[in-house]
Design an enzyme around this catalytic site. Sequence first.
Site, mmCIF file in Angstrom:
data_model
loop_
_atom_site.group_PDB
_atom_site.id
_atom_site.type_symbol
_atom_site.label_atom_id
_atom_site.label_comp_id
_atom_site.label_asym_id
_atom_site.label_seq_id
_atom_site.Cartn_x
_atom_site.Cartn_y
_atom_site.Cartn_z
ATOM 1 N N ASP A 287 -10.412 3.253 4.336
ATOM 2 C CA ASP A 287 -10.946 1.996 4.232
ATOM 3 C C ASP A 287 -12.605 1.748 4.122
ATOM 4 O OD1 ASP A 287 -9.446 -0.306 3.784
ATOM 5 O OD2 ASP A 287 -8.960 -0.851 5.842
ATOM 6 N N LYS B 241 0.715 -1.327 0.040
ATOM 7 C CA LYS B 241 0.057 -0.098 -0.136
ATOM 8 C C LYS B 241 0.882 1.525 0.072
ATOM 9 C CE LYS B 241 -3.738 -2.524 1.859
ATOM 10 N NZ LYS B 241 -4.581 -2.830 3.225
ATOM 11 N N GLN C 118 -4.174 -1.399 9.634
ATOM 12 C CA GLN C 118 -4.180 -2.700 8.845
ATOM 13 C C GLN C 118 -4.976 -3.727 9.886
ATOM 14 O OE1 GLN C 118 -3.113 -3.519 5.751
ATOM 15 N NE2 GLN C 118 -4.021 -5.352 6.107
#
Length: 298
Positions: A120, A53, A97
């Site tokens: 997200d 990422k 994460q």
Amino acid sequence: MSAQIISGRDISAEIRAELTDRVAELEKDGIKPGLATVLVGENPASQMYVGMKNKAAAKVGLHSRQLTLPVETSEEELLGVVAGLNADPEINGILVQLPLPDPIDEGKIIEAIHPSKDVDGLNPVNVGRLATDSGDFLAPCTPAGVIEMLVRSDNDPSGKHVVVVGRSNLVGRPLASLLLRKDRGGNATVTVAHSRTADLTAVTRSAEILVVAMGIPEKITGEMVAPGTIVIDVGTHRVDDPGSEKGYRVCGDVLFDEVKEVAAAISPSPGGVGPMTITMLLSNTVKAAVAAAARASA
Ligand code: NAP
């Protein structure tokens, strides 16, 4: 006849090129979108995802910051880190994460991320706005990637019967919400199937577009798909393959070799939805930065 391949790699490359241009444009206006990734512990898969990422973010010109915290980080400490990033003007997107190590409550952390920086798309404010198709929101990356794949491969879901197999909060549910929106990539007639669906084959065969996110390797066979269907495979699995050099192979939820012979178009796995997920994270970060700049100048 074999199906058209919907390549997530190619569509992803196209969007990343657009994002690179957009980021360069924004820089002229003094806007530098910033993404912060937060990794707690040393889970090798998580380390790999976070690394990918950050690399992808830097490649399109985003400011990217990786915070790596020890596995013994407490929930309170992590909430403090998130609060700091919420208040940091250099950061427009925060990605914590998942999964987080025990006993950290993931829901609490997701709720603590400010909705305007929740790239997200998992904060309940964003989930609620998406579900009600109201206000500005950031959509979860994997389902948003599926929508882009459909639209950009000339398989717009508008007016089509789309069957989504899977009702998880990460993929199936938000995808159904995106497909129902009165907006680009929406306006579909949506059926959601799950493990209690009585006759899955009857449902999957009724689809004009079939999106599979069930988490079972190669579960959707050729006979479960009607000729001419557009198939998107969200699944990704490592399965043992003693005959191969690595001893494993990667596959999706769809039995690709069979289904490609009946479908009109199909996305492979790997090389399908996977690359799109990171691309949509970058896209969300740029969107969040533009919205932050608009708020600041209002
Ligand atoms: P999940 O949370 O395990 O959800 C699976 C869903 O499939 C559930 O709703 C489940 O129904 C349903 N299901 C399970 N067995 C079924 C059956 N026999 N018939 C019909 N439905 C069934 O999985 P997920 O997080 O949504 O992920 C799905 C897949 O996508 C996984 O392979 C995952 O690795 C992959 N994925 C890929 C990406 C990417 O970036 N490429 C991102 C996220 C996920 P119930 O609700 O009734 O249990």
